[in-house]
Design an enzyme around this catalytic site. Structure first.
Site, PDB file in Angstrom:
ATOM      1  N   HIS A  29      66.300   5.943  38.280  1.00 21.26           N
ATOM      2  CA  HIS A  29      66.944   4.683  38.662  1.00 21.26           C
ATOM      3  C   HIS A  29      68.064   4.328  37.689  1.00 21.26           C
ATOM      4  O   HIS A  29      67.948   4.546  36.483  1.00 21.26           O
ATOM      5  CB  HIS A  29      65.937   3.537  38.768  1.00 21.26           C
ATOM      6  CG  HIS A  29      65.217   3.196  37.496  1.00 21.26           C
ATOM      7  ND1 HIS A  29      65.659   2.222  36.623  1.00 21.26           N
ATOM      8  CD2 HIS A  29      64.075   3.676  36.955  1.00 21.26           C
ATOM      9  CE1 HIS A  29      64.822   2.119  35.605  1.00 21.26           C
ATOM     10  NE2 HIS A  29      63.843   2.995  35.778  1.00 21.26           N
TER      11      HIS A  29
ATOM     12  N   HIS B  69      61.034  -0.965  26.803  1.00 16.11           N
ATOM     13  CA  HIS B  69      61.487  -2.295  27.221  1.00 16.11           C
ATOM     14  C   HIS B  69      61.799  -3.187  26.023  1.00 16.11           C
ATOM     15  O   HIS B  69      61.803  -4.426  26.145  1.00 16.11           O
ATOM     16  CB  HIS B  69      60.473  -2.966  28.153  1.00 16.11           C
ATOM     17  CG  HIS B  69      60.564  -2.495  29.570  1.00 16.11           C
ATOM     18  ND1 HIS B  69      60.083  -3.208  30.637  1.00 16.11           N
ATOM     19  CD2 HIS B  69      61.103  -1.367  30.098  1.00 16.11           C
ATOM     20  CE1 HIS B  69      60.305  -2.540  31.754  1.00 16.11           C
ATOM     21  NE2 HIS B  69      60.924  -1.407  31.448  1.00 16.11           N
TER      22      HIS B  69
ATOM     23  N   ASP C 135      61.424   9.390  34.392  1.00 10.39           N
ATOM     24  CA  ASP C 135      61.480   8.056  33.802  1.00 10.39           C
ATOM     25  C   ASP C 135      60.948   8.139  32.373  1.00 10.39           C
ATOM     26  O   ASP C 135      60.717   9.226  31.852  1.00 10.39           O
ATOM     27  CB  ASP C 135      60.670   7.074  34.648  1.00 10.39           C
ATOM     28  CG  ASP C 135      61.261   5.673  34.642  1.00 10.39           C
ATOM     29  OD1 ASP C 135      61.733   5.230  33.580  1.00 10.39           O
ATOM     30  OD2 ASP C 135      61.232   5.005  35.689  1.00 10.39           O
TER      31      ASP C 135
ATOM     32  N   ASP D 279      65.546   3.486  29.248  1.00  9.40           N
ATOM     33  CA  ASP D 279      64.845   3.384  30.531  1.00  9.40           C
ATOM     34  C   ASP D 279      65.809   2.716  31.512  1.00  9.40           C
ATOM     35  O   ASP D 279      66.033   1.501  31.418  1.00  9.40           O
ATOM     36  CB  ASP D 279      63.575   2.555  30.343  1.00  9.40           C
ATOM     37  CG  ASP D 279      62.903   2.171  31.640  1.00  9.40           C
ATOM     38  OD1 ASP D 279      63.217   2.768  32.686  1.00  9.40           O
ATOM     39  OD2 ASP D 279      62.067   1.245  31.616  1.00  9.40           O
TER      40      ASP D 279
ATOM     41  N   GLU E 186      64.540  -0.395  40.694  1.00  4.87           N
ATOM     42  CA  GLU E 186      63.223   0.016  40.239  1.00  4.87           C
ATOM     43  C   GLU E 186      62.604  -1.021  39.312  1.00  4.87           C
ATOM     44  O   GLU E 186      61.387  -1.241  39.342  1.00  4.87           O
ATOM     45  CB  GLU E 186      63.302   1.370  39.534  1.00  4.87           C
ATOM     46  CG  GLU E 186      61.963   2.031  39.254  1.00  4.87           C
ATOM     47  CD  GLU E 186      61.342   1.597  37.924  1.00  4.87           C
ATOM     48  OE1 GLU E 186      60.146   1.879  37.711  1.00  4.87           O
ATOM     49  OE2 GLU E 186      62.066   0.978  37.104  1.00  4.87           O
ATOM     50  N   GLU E 187      63.410  -1.666  38.493  1.00  3.28           N
ATOM     51  CA  GLU E 187      62.877  -2.606  37.507  1.00  3.28           C
ATOM     52  C   GLU E 187      62.264  -3.848  38.140  1.00  3.28           C
ATOM     53  O   GLU E 187      61.537  -4.585  37.474  1.00  3.28           O
ATOM     54  CB  GLU E 187      63.967  -3.015  36.505  1.00  3.28           C
ATOM     55  CG  GLU E 187      64.446  -1.895  35.588  1.00  3.28           C
ATOM     56  CD  GLU E 187      63.376  -1.391  34.616  1.00  3.28           C
ATOM     57  OE1 GLU E 187      62.251  -1.943  34.633  1.00  3.28           O
ATOM     58  OE2 GLU E 187      63.658  -0.459  33.849  1.00  3.28           O
TER      59      GLU E 187
END
Length: 384
Positions: free
Chosen positions: A72, A324, A244, A189, A223-224
């Site tokens: 993504h 994250h 990922d 990410d 995607e997030e």
């Protein structure tokens, strides 16, 4: 065909270029254009969905039982929730991430009248004013605000700047590429995954690779926030491997080196046979790997299954420390993933039954021990 040699300079250059393009979920048009043009330069046919998810086709020896590789392009970010009387902005997160990592972030705010720079600050930000109260302030999105670097002393001046509720805020990645191979940045990410896919494609184009089936290279844009690959698959795709980040953290088995093969995430186990095949390819091609299970994690694969797609799914990852947050990876993991992708897409199709949407028992897969007491000696189904 064995794994191909990956051009790590190309890989890291692509990662640098991707990180330089802001792309929080909902604001991905620019990065979609960049990735699409690079795919076309590599010789692929590219099409976009209505909202901008990318499908790129590498034509193989046949169309049926096609494979897909997916990552993504969208990242975490924030959105303006309210214009405050003090001229600051209340924010809500895009994606799931802690305000702990938002404090101090430099950002870009996109408004209809242009872009503005700014900083996300705790409500009590001045040490000379609040002293030790700064250290005891609570953590959360209700306890931070965005200071815009423009004349904005009150709500009316914010409105004069053209700033409105709903404006998108992109968080600066501030990447560092170290000589020892470590890479520190926000948004690894999943721009790391996108760079890995491009590097695998570059190697395939350079070596004029032939694949047994069509390979669909998919890049999703939400995607997030859980949408992922829910609506991008076509019926001829029989298996999909998501690329990922893994989670290198206490209690996890992920690593910043080699491939981390995910056995399950919060939605359950990944496909038994596809995952076993990826592990076997790592063993055969001498690619360092480890396995892990993620408890608070979902990927493009999860969204595809939840949307009702009858497709085998797996997840291969590069271990990320502080996912994250202030993320760190190593180029060794990125290169290993790209190598595994090249080995997978060139490997023979082993479950021929998968070319059909529906079929009988003949050719159906078998898992060890589950049928050990049954007399199925006449059935020569593949184990993987």
């Amino acid at each position: 065909m064995p794994r191909l040699t990956i051009d790590t300079k190309y890989l890291t250059n692509q990662l640098k270029a991707l990180l330089a393009i802001p792309s929080p979920t909902g604001y991905t048009d620019t990065i979609v254009r960049y990735v699409s043009r690079e795919l076309e330069r590599l010789g692929l046919t590219v099409e976009l969905t209505r909202r901008g998810a990318i499908r790129a086709l590498w034509q193989g020896s046949r169309r049926a039982s096609a494979r897909a590789i997916v990552s993504h392009v969208d990242t975490l970010g924030a959105q303006v929730k309210a214009l405050k009387p003090n001229g600051r902005l209340e924010l809500v997160p895009i994606g799931t991430w802690s305000a702990r990592f938002a404090e101090g972030a430099r950002v870009m705010l996109f408004s209809d009248k242009g872009t503005y720079r700014g900083t996300i600050l705790p409500l009590k930000a001045s040490g000379h004013t609040f002293n030790l109260d700064i250290d005891t302030a609570p953590i959360g999105w209700d306890h931070v605000e965005l200071r815009v670097d423009a004349l904005a002393r009150d709500r009316h001046e914010l409105m004069r700047l053209g700033i409105e509720i709903g404006d998108i805020v992109a968080i600066d990645p501030q990447p560092e590429f170290l000589d020892n191979g470590f890479i520190v940045s926000r948004h690894l990410d999943n721009k790391g995954g996108v760079a890995v896919m491009l590097a695998a494609l570059e190697a395939m184009e350079r070596e004029k690779t032939v694949t047994p089936v069509d390979i669909h290279w998919l890049f999703t844009i939400a995607e997030e926030v859980g949408v992922g690959a829910a609506s991008i698959l076509t019926p001829d795709i029989a298996s999909m491997v998501a690329v990922d980040n893994g989670t290198s953290a206490p209690g996890q088995n992920s690593s910043e080196f080699g491939v981390t093969v995910a056995m399950a995430d919060q939605t359950g186990p990944f496909d038994y046979h596809l995952t076993k095949k990826l592990v076997r390819l790592c063993q055969e091609e001498d690619i360092r790997y480890q396995k892990d299970i993620f408890r608070y994690y979902r990927s493009d694969s999860a969204s595809a299954i939840e949307a009702g797609h009858d497709v085998r799914t797996a997840l291969i990852t590069f271990g990320v420390d502080a996912s994250h947050g202030w993320e760190r990876i190593h180029v060794h993991a990125l290169r290993s993933l790209a190598e595994l992708i090249t080995a997978y897409v060139t490997s023979p199709v082993e479950i021929e039954r998968d070319r059909n949407l529906h079929a009988g028992l003949k050719g159906f897969t078998r898992q060890p021990l589950a049928e050990a007491e049954q007399d199925l000696a006449s059935d020569s189904d593949p184990a993987e």
